[in-house]
Design an enzyme around this catalytic site. Structure first.
Site, mmCIF file in Angstrom:
data_model
loop_
_atom_site.group_PDB
_atom_site.id
_atom_site.type_symbol
_atom_site.label_atom_id
_atom_site.label_comp_id
_atom_site.label_asym_id
_atom_site.label_seq_id
_atom_site.Cartn_x
_atom_site.Cartn_y
_atom_site.Cartn_z
ATOM 1 C CG ASP A 64 -1.663 -7.242 9.412
ATOM 2 O OD1 ASP A 64 -0.811 -8.103 9.688
ATOM 3 O OD2 ASP A 64 -1.422 -6.025 9.415
ATOM 4 C CG HIS B 179 0.114 -1.142 3.038
ATOM 5 N ND1 HIS B 179 1.206 -0.529 2.451
ATOM 6 C CD2 HIS B 179 0.609 -1.996 3.971
ATOM 7 C CE1 HIS B 179 2.311 -1.013 3.011
ATOM 8 N NE2 HIS B 179 1.986 -1.896 3.919
#
Length: 448
Positions: free
Chosen positions: A385, A326
Site C-alpha cells: 500500500d 505487514h
C-alpha cells in the site's frame, strides 16, 4: 432530547455488556485474531494456491528474511519479469494460473482471454436497474451489492458442479471491472456533479486496457500506462488463504452458500481499513504529511512530523504509520519492491518525483523512529500500500477506485480458494468461542 437520552442509555449498556477483561484472553490462551503470541497466524488449513513467505522459525525464534510471494509454485518476481521482458499483458495469464493450477499454452491463453472478453458485458438492463437506479457513494459497497444482484440473473445459481462453478467464476472476474467503472461513473454524476461518460466495450482489450479506456473521457492511454496497471492487477491477484477477505470467502464457501454470496462477502472484508482499505489510509496520511512538512527534502523535519504521528498527536491519532509493516513480511514485501521500482521509473522527471522521494523518506525513517520509540529493533518493511496509491495517481486513477481495483484483481484469488474449499474442505469452518458470562436466574420484568 428524549431520543438522545435513549441513545446514550443504549450506548452505555452496549459498552458495559460487551467488554471482556483482556486478562481472560491470556488465562484461556485465546488466539485473538487467530494469531499466535509471536504474531504468526494460527494454522487453519492447507493450500496449493499461494505461499506468502516472510520469515523462518529458527530454533524456536522468528527470523526475518526477504519476502517471497509464490503463485501456484511460481515466484511473483519471475511472473512479472517475464511479462515485462516479453512486453505483453499478463493478468489474464495469472487468472488462468490461479484457477487452473498451471500456466497456459499460447492456444489455451488465447481461448481463455477470448472467454473473459465475451463475459465482460453485463446482463440486459442490469446497468439501468442495478447500478444507475441505485447509486452509491462507495464503490466497494456497490460492487458487493451488484454481485449479489447477479444471482437473480443466473438461471441456475445454486448449481455446485465444477463446470458451473468455473463458468460463474470466469463470468464474475470478467464483469467486475465493468461493474466498477460503471458504478464510478454513476457516482460521479449523482454525488460529485460531474458528467457521466459511458463508453461501449472494445472487443479484444486486456483487463487493464478496458479499465483505462472506460475511465478516460477520450479513451486514450499509453501502452506503458496499461502495462503498469496490468502489473498492479498481477500483484494484487492473490495473497494466500489466511488474509481476511480470502478467509472470509472460504468460511462462507464452507457453509455451502452460493458463489455470489461468498464473493460479495469477500469484497465487504477487503473494504475494511485494516485490510484492502489501507491504501486509502496511506493516501490520506501522505496528504497530511505533505501539508504539514514545509520542506519535503529535509529529513529532520519529516522525521519530526512522523514522530508526532507515532505519538498520536497528528493525522488520525492512531499512532500508526500506514504503509509500513505487514503480518507476514519482515525485511521486504516483494509486491512493494516491484511497485517501488516501477513508481520510481514513472515518476522520474515528472511532478510526481518529489512525492516519490518523500514516500521513500517515510519508508526509510519509519523503522528508525519506531525503534527509537519502542526501545527495540524490529524488522519492518514497506507494504504494497505504500506505493500503490502514488502509482494509481500517476495513472490518473481516482481515489474512489484504489480499493475497488484491489477487489477487481483479487477476485481471481478468491475464486481459486473457493474451488479449493469446495473440493478439499468439506467441513463447515467453525472455530470455538469460550463463554465467560456466568449463568443467571431470570428476573421478572416488574422486579428489575
Amino acid at each position: 432530547m428524549a431520543n438522545e437520552s435513549a441513545r446514550n442509555m443504549l450506548y452505555q449498556q452496549f459498552v458495559a455488556n460487551n467488554a471482556i477483561d483482556p486478562k481472560l484472553y491470556e488465562k484461556y490462551d485465546v488466539k485473538r485474531g487467530l494469531r499466535n503470541n509471536d504474531g504468526t497466524g494460527v494454522m487453519t488449513g492447507l493450500t496449493n494456491i499461494c505461499n506468502v513467505h516472510g520469515y523462518v522459525i529458527n530454533e524456536g525464534e522468528k527470523s526475518p528474511i526477504d519476502g517471497k510471494l509464490i503463485y501456484r509454485g511460481y515466484n511473483i518476481r519471475d511472473l512479472v519479469a517475464n511479462a515485462v521482458r516479453e512486453n505483453r499483458f499478463a493478468y489474464e495469464e495469472i487468472v488462468y494460473l490461479l484457477l487452473m493450477g498451471n500456466l497456459p499454452t499460447h492456444e489455451e491463453l488465447e481461448v481463455f482471454s477470448n472467454l473473459m472478453d465475451e463475459n465482460r458485458r453485463l446482463p440486459s438492463n442490469f446497468f439501468e436497474d442495478m447500478i444507475l437506479k441505485a447509486p452509491s457513494r462507495n464503490i466497494m459497497n456497490k460492487m458487493a451489492r451488484a454481485l449479489l444482484a447477479l444471482y437473480s440473473y443466473d438461471d441456475n445459481p445454486e448449481n455446485r458442479s465444477p463446470e458451473y462453478e468455473m463458468a460463474t467464476a470466469i463470468s464474475i472476474i470478467s464483469k467486475l471491472p465493468n461493474i466498477m467503472t460503471s458504478a464510478y461513473q454513476v457516482k460521479r454524476r449523482t454525488y460529485d456533479g460531474e458528467s457521466m461518460i459511458m463508453h461501449p466495450l472494445i472487443k479484444g482489450q486486456s483487463t487493464a486496457e478496458m479499465i483505462l479506456s472506460a475511465l478516460r473521457p477520450n479513451r486514450e492511454f499509453t501502452d506503458e500506462e496499461a502495462k503498469l496497471l496490468d502489473i498492479m492487477l498481477i500483484l494484487h491477484a492473490e495473497h494466500g488463504g489466511g488474509n481476511n477477505s480470502t478467509f472470509t470467502c472460504r468460511v462462507l464457501t464452507s457453509s455451502g452458500t452460493d458463489p455470489y454470496s461468498a464473493y460479495s462477502a469477500a469484497i465487504g472484508s477487503l473494504k475494511g481499513p485494516k485490510h484492502g482499505g489501507a491504501n486509502i489510509k496511506v493516501n490520506e496520511m501522505f496528504e497530511c504529511v505533505k501539508e504539514n512538512v514545509k520542506c519535503w527534502e529535509d529529513e529532520g523535519e519529516v522525521a519530526d512530523f512522523l514522530r508526532r504521528i507515532l505519538n498520536k498527536e497528528a493525522f488520525d491519532r492512531s499512532g500508526l504509520i500506514y504503509g509500513m509493516g505487514h503480518a507476514v513480511y519482515t525485511l521486504s514485501d516483494p509486491r512493494a519492491v516491484i511497485l517501488k521500482a516501477n513508481a520510481k521509473k514513472l515518476a522520474a522527471g515528472t511532478e510526481f518525483e518529489r512525492e516519490f522521494n518523500l514516500l521513500e523518506s517515510i519508508e526509510r525513517l519509519t523503522p528508525i523512529l519506531f525503534a527509537e520509540k519502542k526501545g527495540d529493533v524490529k524488522a519492518m518493511c514497506a507494504n504494497v500500500d505504500m506505493y500503490s496509491g502514488l502509482v494509481y495517481r500517476m495513472l490518473g486513477i481516482p481515489t474512489d477506485l484504489f480499493t475497488p481495483l484491489f477487489a477487481v484483481s483479487r477476485m481471481a484469488g478468491w475464486c481459486a480458494h473457493r474451488f479449493e474449499e469446495l473440493v478439499t474442505g468439506r467441513r463447515i469452518i467453525r472455530p470455538a468461542y469460550k463463554a465467560v458470562m456466568k449463568e443467571r436466574e431470570y428476573i421478572r420484568i416488574d422486579e428489575r
